[in-house]
Scaffold this motif. Structure first.
Motif, PDB file in Angstrom:
ATOM      1  N   ALA A  71      -4.715   1.909  -1.896  1.00  0.00           N
ATOM      2  CA  ALA A  71      -5.926   2.469  -1.295  1.00  0.00           C
ATOM      3  C   ALA A  71      -6.029   3.961  -1.589  1.00  0.00           C
ATOM      4  O   ALA A  71      -7.140   4.498  -1.745  1.00  0.00           O
ATOM      5  CB  ALA A  71      -5.932   2.215   0.203  1.00  0.00           C
ATOM      6  N   PHE A  72      -4.903   4.640  -1.674  1.00  0.00           N
ATOM      7  CA  PHE A  72      -4.923   6.059  -2.029  1.00  0.00           C
ATOM      8  C   PHE A  72      -5.285   6.254  -3.498  1.00  0.00           C
ATOM      9  O   PHE A  72      -5.920   7.232  -3.867  1.00  0.00           O
ATOM     10  CB  PHE A  72      -3.570   6.708  -1.742  1.00  0.00           C
ATOM     11  N   ILE A  73      -4.851   5.318  -4.345  1.00  0.00           N
ATOM     12  CA  ILE A  73      -5.187   5.409  -5.768  1.00  0.00           C
ATOM     13  C   ILE A  73      -6.679   5.137  -5.971  1.00  0.00           C
ATOM     14  O   ILE A  73      -7.367   5.859  -6.678  1.00  0.00           O
ATOM     15  CB  ILE A  73      -4.329   4.426  -6.590  1.00  0.00           C
ATOM     16  N   SER A  74      -7.156   4.064  -5.319  1.00  0.00           N
ATOM     17  CA  SER A  74      -8.570   3.704  -5.434  1.00  0.00           C
ATOM     18  C   SER A  74      -8.987   2.927  -4.194  1.00  0.00           C
ATOM     19  O   SER A  74      -8.379   1.905  -3.858  1.00  0.00           O
ATOM     20  CB  SER A  74      -8.791   2.833  -6.675  1.00  0.00           C
ATOM     21  N   PRO A  75     -10.006   3.413  -3.491  1.00  0.00           N
ATOM     22  CA  PRO A  75     -10.465   2.677  -2.299  1.00  0.00           C
ATOM     23  C   PRO A  75     -10.872   1.234  -2.618  1.00  0.00           C
ATOM     24  O   PRO A  75     -10.659   0.331  -1.817  1.00  0.00           O
ATOM     25  CB  PRO A  75     -11.665   3.492  -1.812  1.00  0.00           C
ATOM     26  N   TRP A  76     -11.451   1.041  -3.810  1.00  0.00           N
ATOM     27  CA  TRP A  76     -11.853  -0.319  -4.189  1.00  0.00           C
ATOM     28  C   TRP A  76     -10.626  -1.224  -4.365  1.00  0.00           C
ATOM     29  O   TRP A  76     -10.665  -2.399  -3.986  1.00  0.00           O
ATOM     30  CB  TRP A  76     -12.669  -0.295  -5.481  1.00  0.00           C
ATOM     31  N   ALA A  77      -9.554  -0.671  -4.922  1.00  0.00           N
ATOM     32  CA  ALA A  77      -8.322  -1.447  -5.072  1.00  0.00           C
ATOM     33  C   ALA A  77      -7.767  -1.808  -3.701  1.00  0.00           C
ATOM     34  O   ALA A  77      -7.311  -2.930  -3.476  1.00  0.00           O
ATOM     35  CB  ALA A  77      -7.295  -0.649  -5.877  1.00  0.00           C
ATOM     36  N   GLY A  78      -7.806  -0.839  -2.779  1.00  0.00           N
ATOM     37  CA  GLY A  78      -7.339  -1.117  -1.421  1.00  0.00           C
ATOM     38  C   GLY A  78      -8.155  -2.209  -0.754  1.00  0.00           C
ATOM     39  O   GLY A  78      -7.625  -3.087  -0.083  1.00  0.00           O
ATOM     40  N   LEU A  79      -9.479  -2.143  -0.941  1.00  0.00           N
ATOM     41  CA  LEU A  79     -10.365  -3.168  -0.369  1.00  0.00           C
ATOM     42  C   LEU A  79     -10.081  -4.537  -0.969  1.00  0.00           C
ATOM     43  O   LEU A  79      -9.992  -5.551  -0.244  1.00  0.00           O
ATOM     44  CB  LEU A  79     -11.821  -2.768  -0.608  1.00  0.00           C
ATOM     45  N   PHE A  80      -9.913  -4.562  -2.282  1.00  0.00           N
ATOM     46  CA  PHE A  80      -9.628  -5.832  -2.965  1.00  0.00           C
ATOM     47  C   PHE A  80      -8.298  -6.414  -2.492  1.00  0.00           C
ATOM     48  O   PHE A  80      -8.195  -7.602  -2.193  1.00  0.00           O
ATOM     49  CB  PHE A  80      -9.603  -5.605  -4.471  1.00  0.00           C
ATOM     50  N   LEU A  81      -7.269  -5.574  -2.405  1.00  0.00           N
ATOM     51  CA  LEU A  81      -5.949  -6.057  -1.972  1.00  0.00           C
ATOM     52  C   LEU A  81      -5.957  -6.460  -0.499  1.00  0.00           C
ATOM     53  O   LEU A  81      -5.249  -7.382  -0.108  1.00  0.00           O
ATOM     54  CB  LEU A  81      -4.880  -5.000  -2.236  1.00  0.00           C
ATOM     55  N   GLY A  82      -6.775  -5.766   0.306  1.00  0.00           N
ATOM     56  CA  GLY A  82      -6.914  -6.193   1.705  1.00  0.00           C
ATOM     57  C   GLY A  82      -7.467  -7.608   1.796  1.00  0.00           C
ATOM     58  O   GLY A  82      -6.982  -8.439   2.565  1.00  0.00           O
ATOM     59  N   GLY A  83      -8.486  -7.894   0.971  1.00  0.00           N
ATOM     60  CA  GLY A  83      -9.029  -9.258   0.929  1.00  0.00           C
ATOM     61  C   GLY A  83      -8.014 -10.268   0.432  1.00  0.00           C
ATOM     62  O   GLY A  83      -7.927 -11.391   0.956  1.00  0.00           O
ATOM     63  N   ALA A  84      -7.213  -9.847  -0.578  1.00  0.00           N
ATOM     64  CA  ALA A  84      -6.177 -10.750  -1.093  1.00  0.00           C
ATOM     65  C   ALA A  84      -5.119 -11.031  -0.023  1.00  0.00           C
ATOM     66  O   ALA A  84      -4.641 -12.163   0.108  1.00  0.00           O
ATOM     67  CB  ALA A  84      -5.526 -10.142  -2.336  1.00  0.00           C
ATOM     68  N   GLY A  85      -4.771 -10.012   0.769  1.00  0.00           N
ATOM     69  CA  GLY A  85      -3.798 -10.214   1.847  1.00  0.00           C
ATOM     70  C   GLY A  85      -4.323 -11.167   2.909  1.00  0.00           C
ATOM     71  O   GLY A  85      -3.611 -12.041   3.389  1.00  0.00           O
ATOM     72  N   VAL A  86      -5.615 -10.992   3.273  1.00  0.00           N
ATOM     73  CA  VAL A  86      -6.223 -11.899   4.258  1.00  0.00           C
ATOM     74  C   VAL A  86      -6.248 -13.326   3.723  1.00  0.00           C
ATOM     75  O   VAL A  86      -5.919 -14.294   4.433  1.00  0.00           O
ATOM     76  CB  VAL A  86      -7.649 -11.423   4.618  1.00  0.00           C
ATOM     77  N   ALA A  87      -6.623 -13.477   2.457  1.00  0.00           N
ATOM     78  CA  ALA A  87      -6.658 -14.818   1.852  1.00  0.00           C
ATOM     79  C   ALA A  87      -5.268 -15.448   1.832  1.00  0.00           C
ATOM     80  O   ALA A  87      -5.106 -16.644   2.105  1.00  0.00           O
ATOM     81  CB  ALA A  87      -7.215 -14.732   0.434  1.00  0.00           C
TER      82      ALA A  87
END
Length: 200
Positions: A71-87
């Motif tokens: 998320a610090f590198i890229s907010p979009w990456a953090g958002l994407f990985l958050g969705g992957a974690g929820v999934a």
């Protein structure tokens, strides 16, 4: 300079992918452990809540940094990985009961096969013991009751032998009980025929 930029992008992408794998694995493992404890719970409520806290704490210690770094590198990456974690959490939650049922069924199947093999060995011992009375001329003369089906104990023995033999072919729960019953009826037939216990 362009080469350094490409290297930076590749390193950033590698870090995001690595963190994503760690995040997905930690979330799935945490949900899986918590689900297992809830489905197989035998301990009291205080112990369960304490264990739940530590499971969540340890899972968060791994998952939160794995989410924050991308998320610090890229907010979009953090958002994407958050969705992957929820999934990953949802998938682990939904698939864990089926997995536990499969594992329990497999364990029962292995136990059933082991019990069937033990029963087969015992069955062979009992048949060998009975055949001695049927095939040994001296035993036939001394204990004719063991081959006379008019005697109730011998008739029950023959029925028990047929039942055990019919169940022997495929592993099933009734076979060990049938072999146990065969042992009991053989002992009863030997007593009825007057065979001393030490000779049986």
């Amino acid at each position: 300079m362009a080469e350094a930029a490409v290297q930076g992008v590749l390193q950033g992408t590698g870090a995001v992918v690595l963190c994503g794998l760690v995040l997905v694995a930690s979330v799935a493992a945490t949900v899986f452990v918590i689900r297992r404890r809830s489905l197989l719970a035998r301990e009291d409520n205080a112990e369960r809540s304490d264990q739940l806290f530590w499971d969540l704490f340890l899972g968060a210690c791994v998952a939160v940094p794995a989410l924050l770094i991308p998320a610090f590198i890229s907010p979009w990456a953090g958002l994407f990985l958050g969705g992957a974690g929820v999934a990953a959490g949802v998938a682990a939650y939904r698939s864990s009961p089926r997995y536990f049922a499969w594992r329990s069924g497999r364990r029962e199947s292995l136990q059933q096969v082991a019990a069937h093999q033990e029963a087969q060995a015992r069955h062979d011992e009992l048949i060998a013991r009975w055949r001695r009375y049927e095939l040994d001329p001296a035993c036939l003369i001394d204990y004719p009751a063991l081959t006379d089906v008019r005697i109730p104990e011998t008739s029950a023995l023959i029925k028990a032998m047929r039942q055990a033999e019919a169940l022997r072919m495929a592993p099933q729960q009734g076979y060990p009980d049938a072999v146990t019953s065969l042992g009991a009826t053989l002992a009863a037939a030997e007593r009825a025929a007057g065979i001393p216990a030490e000779q049986a």
